[in-house]
Scaffold this active site. Sequence first.
Site, PDB file in Angstrom:
ATOM      1  N   ALA A  26       0.808  -1.225   0.000  1.00 15.56           N
ATOM      2  CA  ALA A  26       0.000   0.000   0.000  1.00 15.56           C
ATOM      3  C   ALA A  26       0.834   1.264   0.000  1.00 15.56           C
ATOM      4  CB  ALA A  26      -0.941  -0.004   1.208  1.00 15.56           C
ATOM      5  N   ARG A  38      -3.132  -0.614   6.510  1.00 16.01           N
ATOM      6  CA  ARG A  38      -2.558  -1.327   7.654  1.00 16.01           C
ATOM      7  C   ARG A  38      -1.472  -0.557   8.385  1.00 16.01           C
ATOM      8  NH1 ARG A  38      -4.098  -6.543   7.971  1.00 16.01           N
ATOM      9  NH2 ARG A  38      -5.190  -7.397   6.170  1.00 16.01           N
ATOM     10  N   ASP A 108      -5.215  -1.561  -7.030  1.00 14.89           N
ATOM     11  CA  ASP A 108      -5.557  -0.307  -7.705  1.00 14.89           C
ATOM     12  C   ASP A 108      -5.214  -0.258  -9.188  1.00 14.89           C
ATOM     13  OD1 ASP A 108      -2.704   0.199  -7.650  1.00 14.89           O
ATOM     14  OD2 ASP A 108      -2.933   1.045  -5.645  1.00 14.89           O
ATOM     15  N   HIS A 125      -3.920  -9.874  -4.625  1.00 16.44           N
ATOM     16  CA  HIS A 125      -5.209  -9.655  -3.973  1.00 16.44           C
ATOM     17  C   HIS A 125      -6.297  -9.233  -4.953  1.00 16.44           C
ATOM     18  CE1 HIS A 125      -2.686  -8.951  -0.085  1.00 16.44           C
ATOM     19  NE2 HIS A 125      -2.838 -10.227  -0.359  1.00 16.44           N
ATOM     20  N   CYS A 133     -19.035 -12.174 -10.209  1.00 15.30           N
ATOM     21  CA  CYS A 133     -20.227 -12.794  -9.640  1.00 15.30           C
ATOM     22  C   CYS A 133     -19.810 -13.941  -8.737  1.00 15.30           C
ATOM     23  CB  CYS A 133     -21.149 -13.304 -10.753  1.00 15.30           C
ATOM     24  SG  CYS A 133     -22.603 -14.196 -10.125  1.00 15.30           S
ATOM     25  N   CYS A 136     -21.755 -17.376 -10.687  1.00 15.49           N
ATOM     26  CA  CYS A 136     -21.323 -17.879 -11.995  1.00 15.49           C
ATOM     27  C   CYS A 136     -19.925 -17.404 -12.376  1.00 15.49           C
ATOM     28  CB  CYS A 136     -22.327 -17.493 -13.084  1.00 15.49           C
ATOM     29  SG  CYS A 136     -22.274 -15.737 -13.566  1.00 15.49           S
ATOM     30  N   CYS A 158     -25.751  -9.749 -10.476  1.00 16.28           N
ATOM     31  CA  CYS A 158     -25.119 -10.183 -11.718  1.00 16.28           C
ATOM     32  C   CYS A 158     -26.140 -10.145 -12.854  1.00 16.28           C
ATOM     33  CB  CYS A 158     -24.567 -11.598 -11.548  1.00 16.28           C
ATOM     34  SG  CYS A 158     -23.883 -12.327 -13.057  1.00 16.28           S
ATOM     35  N   CYS A 161     -26.625 -14.105 -14.180  1.00 15.72           N
ATOM     36  CA  CYS A 161     -27.362 -15.142 -13.448  1.00 15.72           C
ATOM     37  C   CYS A 161     -28.148 -14.618 -12.250  1.00 15.72           C
ATOM     38  CB  CYS A 161     -26.402 -16.237 -12.995  1.00 15.72           C
ATOM     39  SG  CYS A 161     -25.343 -15.748 -11.606  1.00 15.72           S
ATOM     40  N   ILE A 242       9.265   6.705  -0.406  1.00 11.73           N
ATOM     41  CA  ILE A 242       9.308   5.829  -1.573  1.00 11.73           C
ATOM     42  C   ILE A 242       9.456   6.634  -2.862  1.00 11.73           C
ATOM     43  CG2 ILE A 242       7.927   4.191  -2.939  1.00 11.73           C
ATOM     44  CD1 ILE A 242       6.754   3.228  -0.235  1.00 11.73           C
TER      45      ILE A 242
END
Length: 254
Positions: A26, A38, A108, A125, A133, A136, A158, A161, A242
């Site tokens: 993150a 976090r 992201d 992730h 969905c 399905c 969805c 379905c 960073i």
Amino acid sequence: MSSAEAPSGGGGGSVRRPLVAILSGAGISTDSGIPDYRGPQGLWRRDPEAEKLVTYDTYMADPEIRRRSWRMRRESPALRARPNVAHEAVARLERSGTPVRVITQNVDGLHQLAGVPARKVLELHGTAREVACTRCHARSSMAEALERVAAGEADPACLVCGGILKSATVMFGERLDPRVLGEAVGVAKAAEVFFAVGSTLQVQPAASLVGVAVEHGARLVIVNAEPTPYDGLAAEVVREPIGTALPRLLGALG
């Protein structure tokens, strides 16, 4: 797993260039306006109730949680965010011809927006830019789903379905995609330089990739404002911002 060799400019074979792996958390996206969930001031610490919105069992069982989740997605800065200088530094290294693979804990999509080819980004992730969905498994864009929410569908179903839709991210209580994780392990084993950037390295199994890389001979560089459990394994630990550190470190490789 792709070879870590890049063709040379001459006619006599190839010059081997080391595979650089970058595990991003993150912290790499905070300069793009996306909060760190976090960290010391992260959302999960400030508002533990927010975790319910991204916990699979709760989400599936409670329509009100789903409605709140869709409102949260509409308000999220992630889809409006743009890559920052750190994302751009990674993309610049990839364009230089250095073999690069990005393993990201982020959802992201900013590495791809910065120009890193999607095939070179492993999203551990999942992605917040798509919905899936739960019945399905059909996928479509998050933007389309949010347009339906804006039009009055508080909990859009969805269109294929009628099943429950969720963001195409890995919620609490869900397993990581074994194919993506397997590819990430392969990258960690093959890397000669492994950067861990903006991650607390506390979430497993993502954090364990650092140990895998070191066990297989990689030089580990950790760029993070706070100490991590893996600092003792690192050849270099960088605490500076960073956006300053990563362009410098990666520029030295390209």
